[in-house]
Design a protein around this motif. Structure first.
Motif, PDB file in Angstrom:
ATOM      1  N   PRO A  49       0.802  -1.221   0.000  1.00 32.90           N
ATOM      2  CA  PRO A  49       0.000   0.000   0.000  1.00 32.90           C
ATOM      3  C   PRO A  49       0.841   1.280   0.000  1.00 32.90           C
ATOM      4  O   PRO A  49       1.908   1.328   0.628  1.00 32.90           O
ATOM      5  CB  PRO A  49      -0.814  -0.121   1.302  1.00 32.90           C
ATOM      6  N   LYS A  50       0.328   2.268  -0.700  1.00 30.02           N
ATOM      7  CA  LYS A  50       0.861   3.638  -0.783  1.00 30.02           C
ATOM      8  C   LYS A  50       2.084   3.804  -1.679  1.00 30.02           C
ATOM      9  O   LYS A  50       2.773   4.818  -1.611  1.00 30.02           O
ATOM     10  CB  LYS A  50       1.160   4.219   0.614  1.00 30.02           C
ATOM     11  N   ALA A  51       2.321   2.824  -2.538  1.00 32.89           N
ATOM     12  CA  ALA A  51       3.488   2.916  -3.427  1.00 32.89           C
ATOM     13  C   ALA A  51       3.172   3.616  -4.750  1.00 32.89           C
ATOM     14  O   ALA A  51       4.056   3.767  -5.590  1.00 32.89           O
ATOM     15  CB  ALA A  51       4.027   1.512  -3.702  1.00 32.89           C
ATOM     16  N   GLY A  52       1.913   4.034  -4.935  1.00 29.67           N
ATOM     17  CA  GLY A  52       1.541   4.648  -6.206  1.00 29.67           C
ATOM     18  C   GLY A  52       0.625   3.746  -7.025  1.00 29.67           C
ATOM     19  O   GLY A  52       0.583   3.831  -8.258  1.00 29.67           O
ATOM     20  N   THR A  53      -0.134   2.931  -6.335  1.00 34.28           N
ATOM     21  CA  THR A  53      -1.066   1.990  -6.973  1.00 34.28           C
ATOM     22  C   THR A  53      -2.066   2.708  -7.871  1.00 34.28           C
ATOM     23  O   THR A  53      -2.295   2.308  -9.022  1.00 34.28           O
ATOM     24  CB  THR A  53      -1.873   1.230  -5.888  1.00 34.28           C
ATOM     25  N   THR A  54      -2.654   3.764  -7.329  1.00 35.46           N
ATOM     26  CA  THR A  54      -3.700   4.487  -8.048  1.00 35.46           C
ATOM     27  C   THR A  54      -3.102   5.188  -9.273  1.00 35.46           C
ATOM     28  O   THR A  54      -3.718   5.214 -10.345  1.00 35.46           O
ATOM     29  CB  THR A  54      -4.350   5.535  -7.112  1.00 35.46           C
ATOM     30  N   TRP A  55      -1.929   5.708  -9.104  1.00 38.45           N
ATOM     31  CA  TRP A  55      -1.208   6.400 -10.175  1.00 38.45           C
ATOM     32  C   TRP A  55      -1.004   5.441 -11.367  1.00 38.45           C
ATOM     33  O   TRP A  55      -1.382   5.736 -12.505  1.00 38.45           O
ATOM     34  CB  TRP A  55       0.135   6.879  -9.627  1.00 38.45           C
ATOM     35  N   GLY A  89      -2.206  14.076 -17.995  1.00 44.21           N
ATOM     36  CA  GLY A  89      -3.441  13.674 -17.301  1.00 44.21           C
ATOM     37  C   GLY A  89      -3.194  12.974 -15.967  1.00 44.21           C
ATOM     38  O   GLY A  89      -4.058  12.992 -15.090  1.00 44.21           O
ATOM     39  N   VAL A  90      -2.030  12.364 -15.832  1.00 45.55           N
ATOM     40  CA  VAL A  90      -1.754  11.618 -14.595  1.00 45.55           C
ATOM     41  C   VAL A  90      -0.853  12.398 -13.636  1.00 45.55           C
ATOM     42  O   VAL A  90      -0.378  11.857 -12.641  1.00 45.55           O
ATOM     43  CB  VAL A  90      -1.153  10.216 -14.865  1.00 45.55           C
ATOM     44  N   HIS A  91      -0.622  13.672 -13.944  1.00 46.25           N
ATOM     45  CA  HIS A  91       0.138  14.522 -13.023  1.00 46.25           C
ATOM     46  C   HIS A  91      -0.609  14.593 -11.681  1.00 46.25           C
ATOM     47  O   HIS A  91      -1.838  14.532 -11.653  1.00 46.25           O
ATOM     48  CB  HIS A  91       0.302  15.925 -13.625  1.00 46.25           C
ATOM     49  N   MET A 111      -5.091  11.988  -2.176  1.00 48.20           N
ATOM     50  CA  MET A 111      -3.978  12.572  -2.931  1.00 48.20           C
ATOM     51  C   MET A 111      -3.352  13.603  -1.997  1.00 48.20           C
ATOM     52  O   MET A 111      -3.772  14.759  -1.957  1.00 48.20           O
ATOM     53  CB  MET A 111      -4.495  13.264  -4.198  1.00 48.20           C
ATOM     54  N   ARG A 112      -2.391  13.182  -1.242  1.00 49.08           N
ATOM     55  CA  ARG A 112      -1.914  13.987  -0.120  1.00 49.08           C
ATOM     56  C   ARG A 112      -0.808  14.937  -0.548  1.00 49.08           C
ATOM     57  O   ARG A 112      -0.996  16.147  -0.589  1.00 49.08           O
ATOM     58  CB  ARG A 112      -1.455  13.021   0.991  1.00 49.08           C
ATOM     59  N   LYS A 113       0.374  14.411  -0.890  1.00 49.15           N
ATOM     60  CA  LYS A 113       1.491  15.269  -1.314  1.00 49.15           C
ATOM     61  C   LYS A 113       2.133  14.795  -2.604  1.00 49.15           C
ATOM     62  O   LYS A 113       2.568  15.587  -3.419  1.00 49.15           O
ATOM     63  CB  LYS A 113       2.555  15.330  -0.216  1.00 49.15           C
TER      64      LYS A 113
END
Ligand code: A3P
Length: 296
Positions: free
Chosen positions: A47-53, A229-231, A257-259
């Motif tokens: 988790p939190k490694a950029g999965t959504t990205w 678009g993915v920025h 989308m925190r930082k």
């Protein structure tokens, strides 16, 4: 904020050495027996490694030019099902995956390599693994567990960091997770191992690598469009990618989308925590060739 009573923080349990919640283990037989298809693409991450990205990147690569409705009305977590998810009042991940009408299916998992349903390996599915340095992962995960009301109670930062080191955060230990896939890559060529830090440094270049791994001949123009678009800022604004529609997440505590930065750990770790962490890290990672950057 009102949450239905089923959204309560749950305890983590040990499942074969991995910290999970009962929602996932309750459905284990279905997850274990999941039938992958040869053209499935599995996005695997701690988790939190950029999965959504990376999920959004793959979605745009395959479906960016298909239906405009997909881009405007289907949140990313419905386009890219979360395989082992089995939470109250929402369809399970394997159910969503089995109902996907589009191919290839892009499926996400946080399971460590040894728990991935064996069908993915048997079908020789392409696997995209995204890794992020431990310090930023811990910080990002801490803020996520604070705002995600169905996560286990995070406690304060110091307690949380200790739990992360002990491998007692969900899907942990982080150390075994990143090393497990790194080792798998040595014998399973269809695994593309990428880093969050490289993505932040040069998204376009990582997109190129992804296209070549996936065998896509996406044009330079198209890749430029996707990169834009993915920025971080674009995804933070985009209601389909910023998780704003998820009722169990309290954005007043912290946004999803925190930082999106490398090195935010420096704003959280004390000098003492950092020394202790580095010492423990060295021990945990002593027998791997895997290297991370904690700043760029
Ligand atoms: P931070 O909490 O450090 O900001 P996951 O999708 O695996 O849960 O990972 C979430 C983390 O990735 C968050 O990290 C989030 O801000 C970051 N992230 C998501 N999209 C990003 C993007 N387009 N650029 C940079 N970081 C991004």
């Amino acid at each position: 904020t009102f949450f239905p009573c089923s959204y309560t923080r749950v305890e983590l349990t040990d499942f074969e050495g991995v910290s999970l919640v009962h929602f996932i283990t309750d459905n284990w037989e279905n997850i274990k027996n999941f039938k992958a298809r040869p053209d499935d693409i599995l996005i695997a991450t701690h988790p939190k490694a950029g999965t959504t990205w990376v999920s959004y990147i793959l979605d745009l690569l395959y479906f960016g030019n298909t239906s405009p409705e997909r881009q405007t009305s289907l949140p990313i977590y419905l386009r890219v099902p979360f395989l082992e998810a089995n939470f109250p009042e929402t369809p399970s991940g394997e159910d969503l995956a089995n109902k996907l009408a589009t191919t290839p299916r892009i499926i996400k998992t946080h399971l460590p390599v040894q728990l991935v349903p064996k069908s993915f390996w048997e079908q020789n599915c392409r696997v995209v693994y995204v890794a992020r340095n431990a310090k930023d992962s811990a910080v990002s995960y801490y803020h996520f567990d604070r705002m995600n009301m169905i996560s286990a109670e995070p406690g304060d930062w110091n307690t949380y960091l200790q739990r992360f080191m002990d491998g007692k955060t969900m899907f942990g230990p982080w150390y075994n997770h990143v090393c497990g896939y790194w080792e798998k890559k040595q014998t399973y060529p269809n695994l593309h191992y990428m880093f969050f830090e490289d993505m932040v440094e040069d998204t376009g270049r990582q997109l190129e690598h992804l296209c070549s791994f996936l065998g896509l001949s996406t044009s330079t123009e198209e890749r430029k469009r996707i990169t834009k678009g993915v920025h971080f800022d674009a995804m933070k604004q985009n209601k389909m990618t910023n998780y704003s529609a998820v009722p169990v997440m309290d954005f007043k505590i912290s946004p999803f989308m925190r930082k999106g930065k490398v090195g935010d750990w420096k704003n959280h770790f004390t000098v003492a925590q950092n020394e202790q962490f580095d010492k423990h890290y060295k021990e945990k990672m002593k027998s791997t060739t895997l290297q991370f950057r904690t700043q760029i």
